[in-house]
Design an enzyme around this catalytic site. Structure first.
Site, PDB file in Angstrom:
ATOM      1  N   ASP A 135      -7.815  -1.249   0.209  1.00 20.67           N
ATOM      2  CA  ASP A 135      -6.432  -1.458  -0.252  1.00 20.67           C
ATOM      3  C   ASP A 135      -6.128  -0.913  -1.645  1.00 20.67           C
ATOM      4  O   ASP A 135      -5.214  -0.123  -1.821  1.00 20.67           O
ATOM      5  CB  ASP A 135      -6.069  -2.948  -0.161  1.00 20.67           C
ATOM      6  CG  ASP A 135      -4.624  -3.220  -0.545  1.00 20.67           C
ATOM      7  OD1 ASP A 135      -3.745  -2.457  -0.106  1.00 20.67           O
ATOM      8  OD2 ASP A 135      -4.369  -4.177  -1.285  1.00 20.67           O
ATOM      9  N   ASP A 141      -5.733   3.788   3.035  1.00 18.90           N
ATOM     10  CA  ASP A 141      -6.476   3.165   4.144  1.00 18.90           C
ATOM     11  C   ASP A 141      -5.929   3.624   5.494  1.00 18.90           C
ATOM     12  O   ASP A 141      -6.677   3.878   6.435  1.00 18.90           O
ATOM     13  CB  ASP A 141      -6.369   1.634   4.070  1.00 18.90           C
ATOM     14  CG  ASP A 141      -6.956   1.058   2.799  1.00 18.90           C
ATOM     15  OD1 ASP A 141      -7.830   1.696   2.212  1.00 18.90           O
ATOM     16  OD2 ASP A 141      -6.529  -0.042   2.392  1.00 18.90           O
TER      17      ASP A 141
END
Length: 380
Positions: A135, A141
């Site tokens: 994150d 991601d």
């Protein structure tokens, strides 16, 4: 390459042993398409400001690790339903933390899994190099997960997996091991626009593009006054927003509770609103500190709790709102309390606001007080 093919299979098998729900492998080439998207997002003023600001670092793995050869992507499925959830009622209104904040902070959970994968690789290849992220790392991601075949990049800007829908946490490990890449998935969204149509603030500008400045998930994490245009869209949300996930047909019936650490504590994720307003920093950390939704501290949560009480027009909250309006040292909290009092309305509310108008010295708070009085007069 046969040795790396075998190692890849061993890593996949090990990932199942340590309860990783999905694992995929991607090339460590620059993310050129993402780069264009991020540049456009920056030009349009759509970025949240929470992400890594250097677009080169976000899109070129070679700037993060010396000679990267592949990226390992992982996904952990999280629950989507509350069992025996407490119900709010008149005099006992409750707020709500989004699903991505249920249970233990997912950053911690995923980092533990990635650390185990790092150890596994080090035992097999002592000279291996790696860099893991969850994150808050430089890489996206979602872009990594899409390239690694974990799921497809959906119109709601989430990664959707066939098995768990979009209810998955993502993390990745950049490495100098040349693992064979997996095949990305084709988007299954088709002509569906349910997420775009349902977004309360029209933050999904088009399929796959998000204006973070309008997104409720982002807005709940800001610390300043919430812009007036968005206050009535907040409802009883204290942190995050799940609307674009809950309306998605791919998420229908998807509920996974394979990870004990992700099990939600109902009183944590759906807390009573009034007690939040008088909570000390210490109490807040003790109560909510293990959740990802606590990362910005108590101020945004308290501001959102005030807006939630305004949403419910909870008259019985006027005494505590009066305490906040006249006694809280923080202008944003006092001003938002004035807004809530104005929304609740009635003779007592008018009296409280008139008193604040005489006593308040802070210009921004005084502005909120005056607007709240005006909103009362327009109702009368």
């Amino acid at each position: 390459m046969g040795m790396y093919r075998q190692l890849k299979q061993e890593l996949i098998d090990y990932s199942k042993q340590i309860n990783i729900d999905k694992i995929g492998f991607a090339a460590a080439d620059p993310f050129l398409e993402l780069k264009q998207k991020l540049q456009l997002q920056q030009e349009l003023g759509y970025a949240s400001g929470f992400e890594e600001k250097d677009i080169e670092k976000r899109t070129d793995p070679a700037l993060l690790l010396d000679q990267p050869r592949s990226i390992i992507a992982i996904a952990l499925a999280y629950p989507s339903k509350l069992e025996d959830a407490p119900k709010g009622k008149k005099g006992e209104r409750r707020g709500l933390f989004c699903r991505a904040s249920w249970g233990e902070d997912y950053h911690t959970v995923l980092r533990k899994k990635l650390h185990l994968l790092e150890q596994f690789l080090q035992e097999k290849l002592p000279d291996v190099q790696f860099k893991s992220m969850v994150d808050t790392g430089e890489l996206s991601d979602r872009a990594v997960a899409e390239r690694a075949g974990i799921g497809w990049s959906a119109k709601n800007c989430a990664i959707i997996t066939p098995e768990f829908g979009s209810y998955v946490y993502l993390g990745e490990m950049l490495t100098n091991v040349p693992f064979e890449p997996d095949t990305p998935m084709e988007s299954q969204c088709g002509k569906c626009t349910k997420c775009i149509d349902a977004c309360p603030t029209n933050a999904l500008v088009q399929g796959g593009q998000l204006n973070s400045q309008r997104c409720i998930a982002y807005l709940t994490q800001t610390k300043d006054f919430l812009p007036e245009a968005f206050r009535k869209h907040l409802g009883n949300r204290l942190y995050g927003c799940d609307t674009c996930q809950t309306v998605c047909p791919e998420n229908k019936g998807k509920h996974t509770l394979r990870h004990e650490e992700m099990k939600p504590d109902n009183e944590q994720v759906k807390p009573l609103l009034e007690p939040l307003l008088s909570m000390s920093n210490k109490e807040f950390k003790e109560r909510f500190g293990r959740m990802s939704g606590s990362w910005r501290g108590k101020k945004p949560i308290q501001r959102n709790a005030l807006i939630a009480l305004a949403h419910f027009k909870e008259e019985s909250s006027l005494p505590i709102l009066a305490e906040v309006l006249h006694g809280d040292p923080r202008p944003v909290i006092r001003g938002t309390a004035a807004y809530a009092i104005g929304q609740i309305g009635g003779a007592s509310a008018k009296e409280l606001l008139q008193k604040a108008k005489q006593e308040e010295k802070e210009e921004a708070v005084l502005d909120e007080v005056k607007k709240a009085i005006q909103s009362l007069q327009s109702v009368l």
